[in-house]
Design a protein around this motif. Structure first.
Motif, PDB file in Angstrom:
ATOM      1  N   ARG A  59       3.963   2.818  13.489  1.00 36.37           N
ATOM      2  CA  ARG A  59       2.991   3.798  13.986  1.00 36.37           C
ATOM      3  C   ARG A  59       1.840   3.954  13.001  1.00 36.37           C
ATOM      4  NH1 ARG A  59       3.976  10.265  15.317  1.00 36.37           N
ATOM      5  NH2 ARG A  59       1.825  10.673  16.024  1.00 36.37           N
ATOM      6  N   TYR A  60       2.168   4.129  11.737  1.00 39.98           N
ATOM      7  CA  TYR A  60       1.126   4.295  10.716  1.00 39.98           C
ATOM      8  C   TYR A  60       0.212   3.072  10.664  1.00 39.98           C
ATOM      9  CZ  TYR A  60      -0.891   4.488   6.003  1.00 39.98           C
ATOM     10  OH  TYR A  60      -1.761   4.476   4.940  1.00 39.98           O
ATOM     11  N   ALA A  61       0.796   1.889  10.661  1.00 39.33           N
ATOM     12  CA  ALA A  61       0.000   0.669  10.520  1.00 39.33           C
ATOM     13  C   ALA A  61      -0.880   0.423  11.735  1.00 39.33           C
ATOM     14  CB  ALA A  61       0.919  -0.529  10.286  1.00 39.33           C
ATOM     15  N   TYR A  62      -0.320   0.575  12.925  1.00 35.98           N
ATOM     16  CA  TYR A  62      -1.093   0.281  14.136  1.00 35.98           C
ATOM     17  C   TYR A  62      -2.127   1.356  14.450  1.00 35.98           C
ATOM     18  CZ  TYR A  62       1.741  -3.793  15.343  1.00 35.98           C
ATOM     19  OH  TYR A  62       2.343  -5.027  15.340  1.00 35.98           O
ATOM     20  N   GLU A  63      -1.978   2.533  13.877  1.00 41.83           N
ATOM     21  CA  GLU A  63      -3.039   3.540  14.023  1.00 41.83           C
ATOM     22  C   GLU A  63      -4.240   3.218  13.139  1.00 41.83           C
ATOM     23  OE1 GLU A  63      -1.061   7.279  13.355  1.00 41.83           O
ATOM     24  OE2 GLU A  63      -0.549   7.492  15.475  1.00 41.83           O
ATOM     25  N   GLU A  64      -4.064   2.325  12.171  1.00 42.55           N
ATOM     26  CA  GLU A  64      -5.145   1.787  11.338  1.00 42.55           C
ATOM     27  C   GLU A  64      -5.951   2.855  10.614  1.00 42.55           C
ATOM     28  OE1 GLU A  64      -6.514  -2.352  13.031  1.00 42.55           O
ATOM     29  OE2 GLU A  64      -6.811  -0.844  14.591  1.00 42.55           O
ATOM     30  N   PRO A  65      -5.306   3.612   9.738  1.00 44.74           N
ATOM     31  CA  PRO A  65      -6.072   4.544   8.909  1.00 44.74           C
ATOM     32  C   PRO A  65      -7.027   3.776   7.997  1.00 44.74           C
ATOM     33  CG  PRO A  65      -3.827   4.321   8.095  1.00 44.74           C
ATOM     34  CD  PRO A  65      -3.872   3.613   9.410  1.00 44.74           C
ATOM     35  N   PRO A  66      -8.141   4.385   7.611  1.00 38.14           N
ATOM     36  CA  PRO A  66      -9.176   3.662   6.845  1.00 38.14           C
ATOM     37  C   PRO A  66      -8.662   2.996   5.580  1.00 38.14           C
ATOM     38  CG  PRO A  66     -10.023   5.765   7.607  1.00 38.14           C
ATOM     39  CD  PRO A  66      -8.559   5.761   7.936  1.00 38.14           C
ATOM     40  N   GLU A  67      -7.765   3.663   4.848  1.00 40.47           N
ATOM     41  CA  GLU A  67      -7.288   3.067   3.596  1.00 40.47           C
ATOM     42  C   GLU A  67      -6.491   1.787   3.848  1.00 40.47           C
ATOM     43  OE1 GLU A  67      -4.190   6.212   4.783  1.00 40.47           O
ATOM     44  OE2 GLU A  67      -6.379   5.984   4.816  1.00 40.47           O
ATOM     45  N   LEU A  68      -5.794   1.727   4.974  1.00 36.88           N
ATOM     46  CA  LEU A  68      -5.022   0.530   5.281  1.00 36.88           C
ATOM     47  C   LEU A  68      -5.927  -0.571   5.828  1.00 36.88           C
ATOM     48  CD1 LEU A  68      -2.179  -0.531   5.116  1.00 36.88           C
ATOM     49  CD2 LEU A  68      -1.744   0.325   7.432  1.00 36.88           C
ATOM     50  N   THR A  69      -6.919  -0.192   6.608  1.00 39.23           N
ATOM     51  CA  THR A  69      -7.880  -1.175   7.105  1.00 39.23           C
ATOM     52  C   THR A  69      -8.609  -1.842   5.941  1.00 39.23           C
ATOM     53  OG1 THR A  69      -8.185   0.093   9.146  1.00 39.23           O
ATOM     54  CG2 THR A  69      -9.902  -1.493   8.580  1.00 39.23           C
ATOM     55  N   PRO A 110       7.802   6.627  22.029  1.00 37.04           N
ATOM     56  CA  PRO A 110       6.515   6.763  22.730  1.00 37.04           C
ATOM     57  C   PRO A 110       5.303   6.768  21.806  1.00 37.04           C
ATOM     58  CG  PRO A 110       8.128   8.248  23.688  1.00 37.04           C
ATOM     59  CD  PRO A 110       8.779   7.649  22.464  1.00 37.04           C
ATOM     60  N   GLU A 111       5.398   7.466  20.673  1.00 33.18           N
ATOM     61  CA  GLU A 111       4.239   7.537  19.777  1.00 33.18           C
ATOM     62  C   GLU A 111       3.943   6.191  19.118  1.00 33.18           C
ATOM     63  OE1 GLU A 111       7.832   8.862  17.227  1.00 33.18           O
ATOM     64  OE2 GLU A 111       7.152   8.977  19.331  1.00 33.18           O
ATOM     65  N   VAL A 112       4.964   5.362  18.946  1.00 33.55           N
ATOM     66  CA  VAL A 112       4.766   4.022  18.380  1.00 33.55           C
ATOM     67  C   VAL A 112       4.100   3.116  19.409  1.00 33.55           C
ATOM     68  CG1 VAL A 112       5.899   2.045  17.313  1.00 33.55           C
ATOM     69  CG2 VAL A 112       6.773   4.360  16.903  1.00 33.55           C
ATOM     70  N   LEU A 113       4.579   3.178  20.644  1.00 38.13           N
ATOM     71  CA  LEU A 113       3.978   2.368  21.703  1.00 38.13           C
ATOM     72  C   LEU A 113       2.520   2.757  21.916  1.00 38.13           C
ATOM     73  CD1 LEU A 113       6.894   2.306  24.319  1.00 38.13           C
ATOM     74  CD2 LEU A 113       6.478   0.783  22.372  1.00 38.13           C
ATOM     75  N   ALA A 114       2.222   4.053  21.825  1.00 37.54           N
ATOM     76  CA  ALA A 114       0.838   4.498  21.966  1.00 37.54           C
ATOM     77  C   ALA A 114      -0.036   3.954  20.835  1.00 37.54           C
ATOM     78  CB  ALA A 114       0.786   6.026  22.000  1.00 37.54           C
ATOM     79  N   ASP A 133       9.131   8.750   5.259  1.00 34.94           N
ATOM     80  CA  ASP A 133       9.023   9.817   6.259  1.00 34.94           C
ATOM     81  C   ASP A 133       9.872   9.517   7.494  1.00 34.94           C
ATOM     82  OD1 ASP A 133       7.271  11.122   4.584  1.00 34.94           O
ATOM     83  OD2 ASP A 133       5.468  10.486   5.664  1.00 34.94           O
ATOM     84  N   GLY A 134      10.104   8.222   7.756  1.00 34.32           N
ATOM     85  CA  GLY A 134      10.867   7.843   8.941  1.00 34.32           C
ATOM     86  C   GLY A 134      12.357   7.765   8.714  1.00 34.32           C
ATOM     87  N   ALA A 135      12.808   8.056   7.504  1.00 38.21           N
ATOM     88  CA  ALA A 135      14.231   7.889   7.190  1.00 38.21           C
ATOM     89  C   ALA A 135      15.127   8.777   8.037  1.00 38.21           C
ATOM     90  CB  ALA A 135      14.465   8.157   5.708  1.00 38.21           C
ATOM     91  N   GLU A 136      14.580   9.884   8.528  1.00 41.25           N
ATOM     92  CA  GLU A 136      15.387  10.799   9.335  1.00 41.25           C
ATOM     93  C   GLU A 136      15.690  10.239  10.725  1.00 41.25           C
ATOM     94  OE1 GLU A 136      11.668  13.417  11.132  1.00 41.25           O
ATOM     95  OE2 GLU A 136      12.907  14.243   9.534  1.00 41.25           O
ATOM     96  N   HIS A 137      14.994   9.196  11.125  1.00 37.74           N
ATOM     97  CA  HIS A 137      15.214   8.611  12.449  1.00 37.74           C
ATOM     98  C   HIS A 137      16.405   7.657  12.375  1.00 37.74           C
ATOM     99  CE1 HIS A 137      11.619  10.229  14.375  1.00 37.74           C
ATOM    100  NE2 HIS A 137      10.960   9.956  13.259  1.00 37.74           N
ATOM    101  N   THR A 138      17.586   8.181  12.542  1.00 39.09           N
ATOM    102  CA  THR A 138      18.802   7.378  12.428  1.00 39.09           C
ATOM    103  C   THR A 138      19.395   6.998  13.776  1.00 39.09           C
ATOM    104  OG1 THR A 138      20.116   9.404  12.253  1.00 39.09           O
ATOM    105  CG2 THR A 138      19.376   8.371  10.190  1.00 39.09           C
ATOM    106  N   PRO A 169       0.833  -1.208   0.000  1.00 43.04           N
ATOM    107  CA  PRO A 169       0.000   0.000   0.000  1.00 43.04           C
ATOM    108  C   PRO A 169       0.869   1.260   0.000  1.00 43.04           C
ATOM    109  CG  PRO A 169      -0.756  -1.567   1.656  1.00 43.04           C
ATOM    110  CD  PRO A 169       0.571  -2.055   1.167  1.00 43.04           C
ATOM    111  N   PRO A 170       0.502   2.275  -0.752  1.00 47.98           N
ATOM    112  CA  PRO A 170       1.338   3.489  -0.854  1.00 47.98           C
ATOM    113  C   PRO A 170       1.604   4.144   0.500  1.00 47.98           C
ATOM    114  CG  PRO A 170      -0.351   3.478  -2.556  1.00 47.98           C
ATOM    115  CD  PRO A 170      -0.661   2.335  -1.651  1.00 47.98           C
ATOM    116  N   GLY A 171       0.629   4.087   1.407  1.00 49.85           N
ATOM    117  CA  GLY A 171       0.805   4.737   2.702  1.00 49.85           C
ATOM    118  C   GLY A 171       1.947   4.140   3.504  1.00 49.85           C
ATOM    119  N   LEU A 172       2.155   2.840   3.378  1.00 47.75           N
ATOM    120  CA  LEU A 172       3.260   2.210   4.087  1.00 47.75           C
ATOM    121  C   LEU A 172       4.604   2.662   3.524  1.00 47.75           C
ATOM    122  CD1 LEU A 172       1.856  -1.425   4.462  1.00 47.75           C
ATOM    123  CD2 LEU A 172       2.250   0.212   6.309  1.00 47.75           C
ATOM    124  N   LEU A 173       4.661   2.798   2.208  1.00 50.52           N
ATOM    125  CA  LEU A 173       5.903   3.258   1.591  1.00 50.52           C
ATOM    126  C   LEU A 173       6.181   4.711   1.989  1.00 50.52           C
ATOM    127  CD1 LEU A 173       8.201   2.448  -0.277  1.00 50.52           C
ATOM    128  CD2 LEU A 173       6.824   3.248  -2.208  1.00 50.52           C
TER     129      LEU A 173
END
Length: 419
Positions: free
Chosen positions: A277-287, A63-67, A49-54, A40-44
Motif C-alpha cells: 500500500r505504501y509503495a503503490y501510493e507513491e509518496p514523494p520520498e519514495l518516488t 481493499p486499501e491495497v487494491l485501491a 506498522d503492518g505486523a499486526e495483520h496476522t 528506504p526508511p518508509g518501507l521499513l
C-alpha cells in the motif's frame, strides 16, 4: 534436466557465485538480476506498522491495497478499479497462475526471461519462442509472430497466451509504440491473451521515453503484471501485483487466478500488504528514491554496454532496467581458442578463466550455438549498504573506485579472451 527437476538457472548461478566467493575467489557478478540498493526508511516503517495483520485476509488483497495498486496504474494512463487487481507473493506466482488460467500454448519473445518457458512446461503447455526484432527485445517480430501462430495451428495446437516484457529482460531494451501496436493487432486478430510484464517500467533510463503499454492498445485482452523487487529492491520480500482487463473477459481471468491463489498461496502476507500500500501510493520520498535508482542503473548499464562493444560485441543499447545482452559472434575465432564455442561454454569460460559470472543465452531460449549472454549490472554498486548508498547518491557513480575497479576487471577479462 527438465524444468521440473532443475533449479532456475539464475538462482543456481547466484548460489555458485556465493560458494566461489566464500572459498576466496574474486568474481565479477553479472549473473543475477537483483537490485541490491539501500532500504528506504518508509518501507521499513510500513513493514513494522503492518505486523499486526496476522490474519489471512482476502485472497486478492485488502481493499486499501487494491485501491493503491489501482491508483498506481491510473497514474500511468490505465484507469483501473480495485476489483481489477490482485496482489501476491511476487509476480512469479501470478505469471504461472495466468498460464494455468488461459487455455493453449504460450508464445514468447526469443530470448525471454528464464522463468516464462519453464512455467509453461511445468503446466503441460508448450512454449514457442518467436525471434525478436533487431532493434529491441521483449516483443516478437510481427511477421515471425504471424508465422509462428500459423505453425502452432498447423500442428493441431492452440496458441493462447502471448507474453511481452517492457522494458525487457534480458536485453534491457524498450519496444517502441509502433511495434507494440502491430503486435497487439495480431493478438486481437488471433484472439490471444496478452501478458505485459512491466516490472521494469519505472526504471527507464530516460524518464521521457515513449512508453506504450499493450493494455492501452488492447485493453480487453491485456493483463499487466508488476512488483516491487526491481524498482524498490525488495526481491526477498516477494510483493507482486496484476491488473486485469475490465469487462467479462478480465473478470473471468481474475476469478481463475484467484481460484489458483486460494489453493497455492492463500494471500499476500499481511505486513507485506502494508508495504505494498505504501509503495503503490507513491509518496514523494519514495518516488525520489526510485528515480535515483533508475539514474544509477542507467549509468552503470551504459558503462557495461561500452565495455562489451569495446571488446568487439554487437549489443543493443540499454533503455531501461539493468541488463545488456551482447553478441560476441564477431569474436568467435578468438573465443574458440579458449574453448568458448557456444553460449554454454562461453558462460563457463568467463566464470572459470576470467572470474566473470554471466548467464548464457541458451537459458533464455536463444540459439544455443550463439555467443550471447545476459549481463546484469545491478550487483556492481558496492559490497555494503554504505557503498550502495554512496552510488545511489553519486552524480557519477561509474567513477567511484569500487565500481570502476569491477568495470576494469571485466574489461581486462574480455580483452584477454577476445583479442
Amino acid at each position: 534436466m527438465s524444468a521440473g527437476t532443475a533449479i532456475s538457472p539464475n538462482l543456481a548461478l547466484d548460489q555458485e557465485v556465493a560458494r566461489l566467493r566464500a572459498a576466496g575467489n574474486r568474481v565479477v557478478h553479472l549473473g543475477f538480476g537483483e537490485a541490491r540498493l539501500p532500504l528506504p526508511p518508509g518501507l521499513l516503517r510500513a513493514l513494522g506498522d503492518g505486523a499486526e495483520h496476522t490474519a489471512y485476509g482476502p485472497v486478492a488483497g485488502r481493499p486499501e491495497v487494491l485501491a493503491a495498486v489501482a491508483g498506481y496504474h491510473a497514474r500511468r494512463r490505465l484507469p483501473t478499479e480495485a476489483d481489477q487487481v490482485v496482489v501476491a507473493p511476487g509476480s512469479k506466482p501470478l505469471l504461472m497462475s495466468l498460464v494455468a488460467a488461459v487455455d493453449g500454448d504460450v508464445l514468447l519473445p526469443r530470448p525471454a526471461w528464464v522463468t516464462y518457458g519453464p512455467q509453461a512446461r511445468l503446466l503441460g503447455r508448450r512454449a514457442w519462442g518467436v525471434d525478436i526484432p533487431r532493434r529491441c527485445g521483449g516483443v516478437p517480430d510481427p511477421a515471425a509472430l504471424v508465422d509462428t501462430v500459423r505453425q502452432v495451428r498447423e500442428r493441431g495446437r492452440r496458441p493462447g497466451l502471448l507474453v511481452l516484457t517492457l522494458p525487457d529482460n534480458p536485453t534491457g531494451t524498450l519496444a517502441p509504440p509502433g511495434l507494440i501496436r502491430a503486435v497487439c493487432e495480431i493478438a486481437r486478430a488471433e484472439d490471444l491473451t496478452v501478458v505485459s510484464d512491466e516490472i521494469y517500467r519505472d526504471l527507464l533510463h530516460e524518464p521521457t521515453a515513449a512508453f506504450l503499454s499493450p493494455a492501452e492498445v488492447a485493453p480487453e485482452r491485456t493483463v499487466v503484471t508488476t512488483g516491487l523487487s526491481k524498482t524498490h529492491a525488495l526481491g526477498g520480500w516477494r510483493i507482486g501485483s496484476a491488473r486485469f482487463p475490465a469487462g467479462d473477459r478480465g473478470a473471468e481471468l481474475r476469478a481463475r487466478v484467484l481460484a489458483t491463489a486460494s489453493e497455492v498461496w492463500s494471500s499476500l502476507a499481511g505486513p507485506l500488504q502494508s508495504v505494498a500500500r505504501y509503495a503503490y501510493e507513491e509518496p514523494p520520498e519514495l518516488t525520489a528514491h526510485v528515480a535515483r535508482g533508475a539514474r544509477l542503473h542507467a549509468a552503470v548499464a551504459r558503462a557495461v554496454h561500452r565495455t562489451m562493444t569495446d571488446a568487439g560485441a554487437d549489443c543493443r543499447a540499454p533503455d531501461g532496467g539493468f541488463y545488456v545482452y551482447p553478441d560476441f559472434e564477431p569474436a568467435r575465432a578468438a573465443l574458440a581458442a579458449h574453448g568458448a564455442v557456444d553460449s554454454a561454454s562461453l558462460e563457463r569460460v568467463l566464470l572459470e578463466r576470467a572470474g566473470v559470472a554471466v548467464l548464457g543465452g541458451h537459458h533464455f531460449g536463444d540459439d544455443p550455438g550463439a555467443l550471447r549472454f545476459r549481463a546484469a549490472t545491478s550487483l556492481l554498486y558496492g559490497a555494503t549498504d554504505r557503498q550502495r548508498r554512496t552510488a545511489l547518491d553519486s552524480d557519477d557513480p561509474v567513477e567511484l573506485p569500487y565500481i570502476r575497479s569491477e568495470l576494469e576487471r571485466m574489461t581486462l577479462a574480455l580483452t584477454k579472451l577476445t583479442a
